[in-house]
Write a protein that holds these residues in place. Structure first.
Motif, PDB file in Angstrom:
ATOM      1  N   LYS A  92       0.822  -1.213   0.000  1.00 55.01           N
ATOM      2  CA  LYS A  92       0.000   0.000   0.000  1.00 55.01           C
ATOM      3  C   LYS A  92       0.857   1.264   0.000  1.00 55.01           C
ATOM      4  O   LYS A  92       0.477   2.278  -0.573  1.00 55.01           O
ATOM      5  CB  LYS A  92      -0.930   0.017   1.216  1.00 55.01           C
ATOM      6  CG  LYS A  92      -2.090  -0.922   1.091  1.00 55.01           C
ATOM      7  CD  LYS A  92      -2.985  -0.840   2.303  1.00 55.01           C
ATOM      8  CE  LYS A  92      -4.123  -1.834   2.197  1.00 55.01           C
ATOM      9  NZ  LYS A  92      -4.969  -1.846   3.400  1.00 55.01           N
ATOM     10  N   SER A  93       2.009   1.220   0.659  1.00 56.55           N
ATOM     11  CA  SER A  93       2.856   2.415   0.722  1.00 56.55           C
ATOM     12  C   SER A  93       3.943   2.389  -0.337  1.00 56.55           C
ATOM     13  O   SER A  93       4.845   3.225  -0.326  1.00 56.55           O
ATOM     14  CB  SER A  93       3.475   2.549   2.113  1.00 56.55           C
ATOM     15  OG  SER A  93       4.293   1.435   2.383  1.00 56.55           O
ATOM     16  N   ASN A  94       3.887   1.428  -1.252  1.00 55.62           N
ATOM     17  CA  ASN A  94       4.827   1.325  -2.378  1.00 55.62           C
ATOM     18  C   ASN A  94       6.275   1.205  -1.935  1.00 55.62           C
ATOM     19  O   ASN A  94       7.169   1.770  -2.557  1.00 55.62           O
ATOM     20  CB  ASN A  94       4.653   2.503  -3.342  1.00 55.62           C
ATOM     21  CG  ASN A  94       3.302   2.496  -3.990  1.00 55.62           C
ATOM     22  OD1 ASN A  94       2.759   1.436  -4.289  1.00 55.62           O
ATOM     23  ND2 ASN A  94       2.720   3.670  -4.184  1.00 55.62           N
ATOM     24  N   LEU A  95       6.530   0.517  -0.844  1.00 58.90           N
ATOM     25  CA  LEU A  95       7.900   0.268  -0.423  1.00 58.90           C
ATOM     26  C   LEU A  95       8.432  -0.948  -1.173  1.00 58.90           C
ATOM     27  O   LEU A  95       7.775  -1.980  -1.248  1.00 58.90           O
ATOM     28  CB  LEU A  95       7.970  -0.015   1.081  1.00 58.90           C
ATOM     29  CG  LEU A  95       7.845   1.182   1.998  1.00 58.90           C
ATOM     30  CD1 LEU A  95       7.881   0.724   3.450  1.00 58.90           C
ATOM     31  CD2 LEU A  95       8.938   2.185   1.759  1.00 58.90           C
ATOM     32  N   THR A  96       9.632  -0.809  -1.721  1.00 58.05           N
ATOM     33  CA  THR A  96      10.251  -1.925  -2.433  1.00 58.05           C
ATOM     34  C   THR A  96      11.636  -2.173  -1.855  1.00 58.05           C
ATOM     35  O   THR A  96      12.194  -1.330  -1.144  1.00 58.05           O
ATOM     36  CB  THR A  96      10.378  -1.618  -3.934  1.00 58.05           C
ATOM     37  OG1 THR A  96      11.239  -0.475  -4.084  1.00 58.05           O
ATOM     38  CG2 THR A  96       9.025  -1.333  -4.562  1.00 58.05           C
ATOM     39  N   ASN A 112       9.491   1.267  10.309  1.00 61.35           N
ATOM     40  CA  ASN A 112       9.306   1.392  11.759  1.00 61.35           C
ATOM     41  C   ASN A 112       7.918   1.932  12.098  1.00 61.35           C
ATOM     42  O   ASN A 112       7.270   1.455  13.030  1.00 61.35           O
ATOM     43  CB  ASN A 112      10.385   2.289  12.365  1.00 61.35           C
ATOM     44  CG  ASN A 112      11.720   1.587  12.474  1.00 61.35           C
ATOM     45  OD1 ASN A 112      11.795   0.377  12.432  1.00 61.35           O
ATOM     46  ND2 ASN A 112      12.779   2.373  12.591  1.00 61.35           N
ATOM     47  N   VAL A 113       7.466   2.911  11.345  1.00 58.78           N
ATOM     48  CA  VAL A 113       6.136   3.466  11.570  1.00 58.78           C
ATOM     49  C   VAL A 113       5.090   2.392  11.310  1.00 58.78           C
ATOM     50  O   VAL A 113       4.125   2.228  12.085  1.00 58.78           O
ATOM     51  CB  VAL A 113       5.882   4.693  10.670  1.00 58.78           C
ATOM     52  CG1 VAL A 113       4.414   5.087  10.669  1.00 58.78           C
ATOM     53  CG2 VAL A 113       6.741   5.856  11.125  1.00 58.78           C
ATOM     54  N   ARG A 114       5.274   1.616  10.276  1.00 57.40           N
ATOM     55  CA  ARG A 114       4.314   0.556   9.939  1.00 57.40           C
ATOM     56  C   ARG A 114       4.291  -0.518  11.022  1.00 57.40           C
ATOM     57  O   ARG A 114       3.249  -1.004  11.408  1.00 57.40           O
ATOM     58  CB  ARG A 114       4.645  -0.093   8.586  1.00 57.40           C
ATOM     59  CG  ARG A 114       4.588   0.844   7.427  1.00 57.40           C
ATOM     60  CD  ARG A 114       3.166   1.275   7.175  1.00 57.40           C
ATOM     61  NE  ARG A 114       3.135   2.180   6.035  1.00 57.40           N
ATOM     62  CZ  ARG A 114       2.332   3.182   5.923  1.00 57.40           C
ATOM     63  NH1 ARG A 114       1.466   3.445   6.862  1.00 57.40           N
ATOM     64  NH2 ARG A 114       2.349   3.949   4.869  1.00 57.40           N
TER      65      ARG A 114
END
Length: 118
Positions: A92-96, A112-114
């Motif tokens: 959802k946050s587009n982290l790769t 860390n926030v997630r």
């Protein structure tokens, strides 16, 4: 008549074995062997919940020898669910993984926030 007491006596009604100690018969009760497990956060949380709020269930599982199996199952289920949630949040946050290599501080901060939100 022989007044000497038997060293070991088995109750025919219950099948419990007793041994003679002084003038008293003491039951030979042994806890079943349980597998050793290392509890993580979720296993410890479940154990504390059972001890504080479900004392009867805790005692029954402890005496039946199913407590460790139950705690292991709970922590495996919780770990699987947390990993599933983290994976969903990453998409959802587009982290790769490529972002980890290019902008590490942003990637670590976002992860860390997630994880704290879980």
């Amino acid at each position: 008549m022989n007044n000497e007491l038997q060293e070991i006596k088995i109750d025919e009604r219950t099948g419990i074995e007793y041994h003679l100690e002084g003038d008293y018969y003491i039951p030979n009760l042994v806890m079943p062997k349980q597998e050793k497990i290392i509890l993580n956060k979720y296993g410890r949380m479940r154990l504390n919940y059972l001890k504080e709020h479900k004392k009867a269930d805790y005692t029954i599982m402890l005496m039946n020898g199913t407590l460790n199996t139950h705690l292991k199952e709970i922590q495996e289920t919780a770990d699987t669910r947390v990993q599933q949630i983290i994976t969903e949040l990453k998409t959802k946050s587009n982290l790769t993984e490529n972002m980890k290599n290019t902008d590490m501080l942003y990637w670590v901060g976002t992860m860390n926030v997630r994880q704290l939100g879980v």
